[in-house]
Motif scaffolding. Structure first.
Motif, PDB file in Angstrom:
ATOM      1  N   ALA A 188       0.831  -1.208   0.000  1.00  0.00           N
ATOM      2  CA  ALA A 188       0.000   0.000   0.000  1.00  0.00           C
ATOM      3  C   ALA A 188       0.862   1.252   0.000  1.00  0.00           C
ATOM      4  CB  ALA A 188      -0.931  -0.012   1.215  1.00  0.00           C
ATOM      5  N   ARG A 189       1.949   1.222   0.767  1.00  0.00           N
ATOM      6  CA  ARG A 189       2.845   2.389   0.822  1.00  0.00           C
ATOM      7  C   ARG A 189       3.536   2.597  -0.531  1.00  0.00           C
ATOM      8  NH1 ARG A 189       5.539   0.787   4.758  1.00  0.00           N
ATOM      9  NH2 ARG A 189       7.664   0.455   3.998  1.00  0.00           N
ATOM     10  N   ALA A 190       3.905   1.512  -1.182  1.00  0.00           N
ATOM     11  CA  ALA A 190       4.546   1.623  -2.496  1.00  0.00           C
ATOM     12  C   ALA A 190       3.599   2.263  -3.505  1.00  0.00           C
ATOM     13  CB  ALA A 190       5.000   0.248  -2.973  1.00  0.00           C
ATOM     14  N   HIS A 191       2.335   1.836  -3.491  1.00  0.00           N
ATOM     15  CA  HIS A 191       1.383   2.391  -4.447  1.00  0.00           C
ATOM     16  C   HIS A 191       1.022   3.842  -4.120  1.00  0.00           C
ATOM     17  CE1 HIS A 191       0.247  -0.670  -7.395  1.00  0.00           C
ATOM     18  NE2 HIS A 191       0.613  -1.544  -6.483  1.00  0.00           N
ATOM     19  N   ALA A 192       1.162   4.220  -2.864  1.00  0.00           N
ATOM     20  CA  ALA A 192       0.893   5.609  -2.492  1.00  0.00           C
ATOM     21  C   ALA A 192       2.069   6.525  -2.808  1.00  0.00           C
ATOM     22  CB  ALA A 192       0.560   5.688  -1.007  1.00  0.00           C
ATOM     23  N   SER A 193       3.269   5.945  -2.940  1.00  0.00           N
ATOM     24  CA  SER A 193       4.478   6.765  -3.057  1.00  0.00           C
ATOM     25  C   SER A 193       5.073   6.807  -4.456  1.00  0.00           C
ATOM     26  CB  SER A 193       5.554   6.246  -2.086  1.00  0.00           C
ATOM     27  OG  SER A 193       5.075   6.210  -0.755  1.00  0.00           O
ATOM     28  N   VAL A 194       4.976   5.719  -5.193  1.00  0.00           N
ATOM     29  CA  VAL A 194       5.638   5.620  -6.495  1.00  0.00           C
ATOM     30  C   VAL A 194       4.655   5.992  -7.596  1.00  0.00           C
ATOM     31  CG1 VAL A 194       6.827   4.097  -8.109  1.00  0.00           C
ATOM     32  CG2 VAL A 194       7.209   3.848  -5.637  1.00  0.00           C
ATOM     33  N   THR A 195       4.982   7.013  -8.357  1.00  0.00           N
ATOM     34  CA  THR A 195       4.083   7.470  -9.413  1.00  0.00           C
ATOM     35  C   THR A 195       4.588   7.125 -10.807  1.00  0.00           C
ATOM     36  OG1 THR A 195       5.166   9.644  -9.400  1.00  0.00           O
ATOM     37  CG2 THR A 195       3.207   9.366  -8.012  1.00  0.00           C
ATOM     38  N   ALA A 196       5.896   6.836 -10.945  1.00  0.00           N
ATOM     39  CA  ALA A 196       6.433   6.456 -12.252  1.00  0.00           C
ATOM     40  C   ALA A 196       5.842   5.120 -12.678  1.00  0.00           C
ATOM     41  CB  ALA A 196       7.951   6.364 -12.192  1.00  0.00           C
ATOM     42  N   GLU A 197       5.563   4.980 -13.971  1.00  0.00           N
ATOM     43  CA  GLU A 197       4.965   3.739 -14.456  1.00  0.00           C
ATOM     44  C   GLU A 197       5.999   2.622 -14.400  1.00  0.00           C
ATOM     45  OE1 GLU A 197       2.302   2.082 -18.211  1.00  0.00           O
ATOM     46  OE2 GLU A 197       2.709   4.222 -17.976  1.00  0.00           O
ATOM     47  N   VAL A 198       5.589   1.482 -13.888  1.00  0.00           N
ATOM     48  CA  VAL A 198       6.481   0.329 -13.735  1.00  0.00           C
ATOM     49  C   VAL A 198       5.820  -0.894 -14.360  1.00  0.00           C
ATOM     50  CG1 VAL A 198       7.541   1.221 -11.625  1.00  0.00           C
ATOM     51  CG2 VAL A 198       5.500  -0.215 -11.469  1.00  0.00           C
ATOM     52  N   THR A 199       6.605  -1.965 -14.510  1.00  0.00           N
ATOM     53  CA  THR A 199       6.062  -3.184 -15.123  1.00  0.00           C
ATOM     54  C   THR A 199       5.655  -4.240 -14.115  1.00  0.00           C
ATOM     55  OG1 THR A 199       8.310  -4.042 -15.386  1.00  0.00           O
ATOM     56  CG2 THR A 199       7.356  -2.848 -17.261  1.00  0.00           C
ATOM     57  N   ASP A 200       6.071  -4.078 -12.864  1.00  0.00           N
ATOM     58  CA  ASP A 200       5.592  -4.990 -11.828  1.00  0.00           C
ATOM     59  C   ASP A 200       5.621  -4.286 -10.480  1.00  0.00           C
ATOM     60  OD1 ASP A 200       8.268  -5.051 -11.053  1.00  0.00           O
ATOM     61  OD2 ASP A 200       8.355  -7.228 -10.903  1.00  0.00           O
ATOM     62  N   ASP A 201       4.948  -4.897  -9.514  1.00  0.00           N
ATOM     63  CA  ASP A 201       4.803  -4.255  -8.203  1.00  0.00           C
ATOM     64  C   ASP A 201       6.081  -4.335  -7.385  1.00  0.00           C
ATOM     65  OD1 ASP A 201       1.673  -3.628  -7.900  1.00  0.00           O
ATOM     66  OD2 ASP A 201       1.946  -5.464  -9.036  1.00  0.00           O
ATOM     67  N   ALA A 202       6.873  -5.387  -7.584  1.00  0.00           N
ATOM     68  CA  ALA A 202       8.114  -5.513  -6.828  1.00  0.00           C
ATOM     69  C   ALA A 202       9.064  -4.361  -7.124  1.00  0.00           C
ATOM     70  CB  ALA A 202       8.783  -6.849  -7.139  1.00  0.00           C
ATOM     71  N   SER A 203       9.070  -3.856  -8.360  1.00  0.00           N
ATOM     72  CA  SER A 203       9.957  -2.749  -8.681  1.00  0.00           C
ATOM     73  C   SER A 203       9.559  -1.477  -7.938  1.00  0.00           C
ATOM     74  CB  SER A 203       9.981  -2.496 -10.189  1.00  0.00           C
ATOM     75  OG  SER A 203       8.704  -2.152 -10.671  1.00  0.00           O
ATOM     76  N   MET A 204       8.281  -1.354  -7.579  1.00  0.00           N
ATOM     77  CA  MET A 204       7.846  -0.216  -6.776  1.00  0.00           C
ATOM     78  C   MET A 204       8.436  -0.316  -5.368  1.00  0.00           C
ATOM     79  SD  MET A 204       3.862  -0.143  -7.991  1.00  0.00           S
ATOM     80  CE  MET A 204       3.476   1.457  -7.293  1.00  0.00           C
ATOM     81  N   VAL A 205       8.451  -1.527  -4.831  1.00  0.00           N
ATOM     82  CA  VAL A 205       9.063  -1.737  -3.511  1.00  0.00           C
ATOM     83  C   VAL A 205      10.558  -1.432  -3.577  1.00  0.00           C
ATOM     84  CG1 VAL A 205       9.615  -3.481  -1.772  1.00  0.00           C
ATOM     85  CG2 VAL A 205       7.325  -3.402  -2.781  1.00  0.00           C
ATOM     86  N   GLU A 206      11.206  -1.837  -4.671  1.00  0.00           N
ATOM     87  CA  GLU A 206      12.635  -1.557  -4.840  1.00  0.00           C
ATOM     88  C   GLU A 206      12.888  -0.051  -4.823  1.00  0.00           C
ATOM     89  OE1 GLU A 206      14.065  -3.593  -8.355  1.00  0.00           O
ATOM     90  OE2 GLU A 206      12.760  -5.284  -7.891  1.00  0.00           O
ATOM     91  N   GLN A 207      11.995   0.724  -5.452  1.00  0.00           N
ATOM     92  CA  GLN A 207      12.179   2.174  -5.479  1.00  0.00           C
ATOM     93  C   GLN A 207      12.062   2.792  -4.093  1.00  0.00           C
ATOM     94  OE1 GLN A 207      10.284   4.475  -8.645  1.00  0.00           O
ATOM     95  NE2 GLN A 207      10.010   2.616  -9.846  1.00  0.00           N
ATOM     96  N   LEU A 208      11.343   2.121  -3.206  1.00  0.00           N
ATOM     97  CA  LEU A 208      11.257   2.591  -1.817  1.00  0.00           C
ATOM     98  C   LEU A 208      12.465   2.157  -0.993  1.00  0.00           C
ATOM     99  CD1 LEU A 208       7.532   1.936  -0.786  1.00  0.00           C
ATOM    100  CD2 LEU A 208       8.558   4.044  -1.634  1.00  0.00           C
ATOM    101  N   GLY A 209      13.331   1.338  -1.591  1.00  0.00           N
ATOM    102  CA  GLY A 209      14.480   0.822  -0.849  1.00  0.00           C
ATOM    103  C   GLY A 209      14.166  -0.453  -0.102  1.00  0.00           C
ATOM    104  N   GLY A 210      13.000  -1.062  -0.386  1.00  0.00           N
ATOM    105  CA  GLY A 210      12.607  -2.292   0.294  1.00  0.00           C
ATOM    106  C   GLY A 210      13.307  -3.506  -0.287  1.00  0.00           C
ATOM    107  N   ALA A 211      13.413  -4.543   0.538  1.00  0.00           N
ATOM    108  CA  ALA A 211      14.071  -5.779   0.113  1.00  0.00           C
ATOM    109  C   ALA A 211      13.087  -6.667  -0.647  1.00  0.00           C
ATOM    110  CB  ALA A 211      14.615  -6.531   1.330  1.00  0.00           C
TER     111      ALA A 211
END
Length: 246
Positions: A188-211
């Protein structure tokens, strides 16, 4: 499995609002038939086959949500699995976000699965869920690459040959599949924070610095994108029915 992990309910969000233009003209990709049954139904059944999954949220095209709800009503799911249908957004990220926002508060683990991967085995689903339960905040199923991979530059002239820049070491590369699994709050935090278009949800977590960690994927969890993929899916389904009565 600890008592605490047993108490955490798992839901799956299936974005199914895309048109699938590469598959050719016709119905939305998720509603194309495979063995006489819409791919979406195969994907929902694949998720519901896991005893860990208690809720499936299908994110449908906004103008087809009622029809998709009727379609799901017509196909039996395990009694332990509930489902919801919610209207999707302008793109995949908007649709997944809508699915996550529709989840009840007692859901702690969320899987995101492509409707166009209708034949993922239940063992893959279970492996992703278990990895999240064991403490991984984000999990992807993945396969080693069989082909040599080269990085290319844009062609000098439109439509011309692409200059090869480098050959990548494929031993460290993986082809990522779904379902991808997440701690709910992190997704939920990734979807609230990452606005750039991505191809999968894990890459959004990566942009937050998540493992993000990878578990073994499966060759039959391939994505049906082009007409040849549909032919292969039909063959896999026919073999399953012949061998396993699937």
């Amino acid at each position: 499995m600890s008592d605490e992990s047993r108490a955490v309910r798992t839901a799956v969000v299936i974005p199914a609002a895309g048109r699938g233009v590469r598959l050719g003209p016709g119905a939305p990709k998720a509603l194309r038939t495979l063995g006489g049954t819409p791919m979406l139904i195969h994907a929902v059944r694949a998720m519901a086959a896991s005893r860990a999954v208690s809720l499936v949220v299908v994110v449908a095209p906004a103008d087809d949500a009622v029809a998709v709800k009727h379609l799901l009503d017509e196909h039996a799911l395990p009694e332990r699995t509930d489902y919801l249908v919610v209207p999707g957004g302008e793109n995949r990220q908007d649709s997944v976000r809508a699915g996550v926002e529709a989840l009840p508060p007692d859901i702690g683990i969320v899987l995101v699965h492509d409707a166009a991967r209708p034949l993922v085995p239940v063992d893959t689903v279970d492996a992703v869920v278990q990895a999240v339960r064991d403490g991984a905040p984000a999990v992807v199923p993945a396969l080693p690459l069989a082909d040599t991979v080269k990085e290319v530059a844009p062609p000098v002239e439109a439509g011309g040959p692409e200059p090869v820049v480098a050959t990548l070491a494929r031993g460290a590369l993986r082809a990522v599949q779904t379902p991808q699994g997440f701690e709910r709050d992190l997704l939920a935090r990734a979807h609230a924070s990452v606005t750039a278009e991505v191809t999968d949800d894990a890459s959004m977590v990566e942009q937050l610095g998540g493992a993000v960690v990878a578990v073994p994927g499966h060759p039959e969890a391939f994505k049906v994108t082009r007409p040849l993929d549909l032919v292969l899916a039909e063959a896999v389904l026919a073999r399953r029915r012949a061998n396993d009565g699937f």
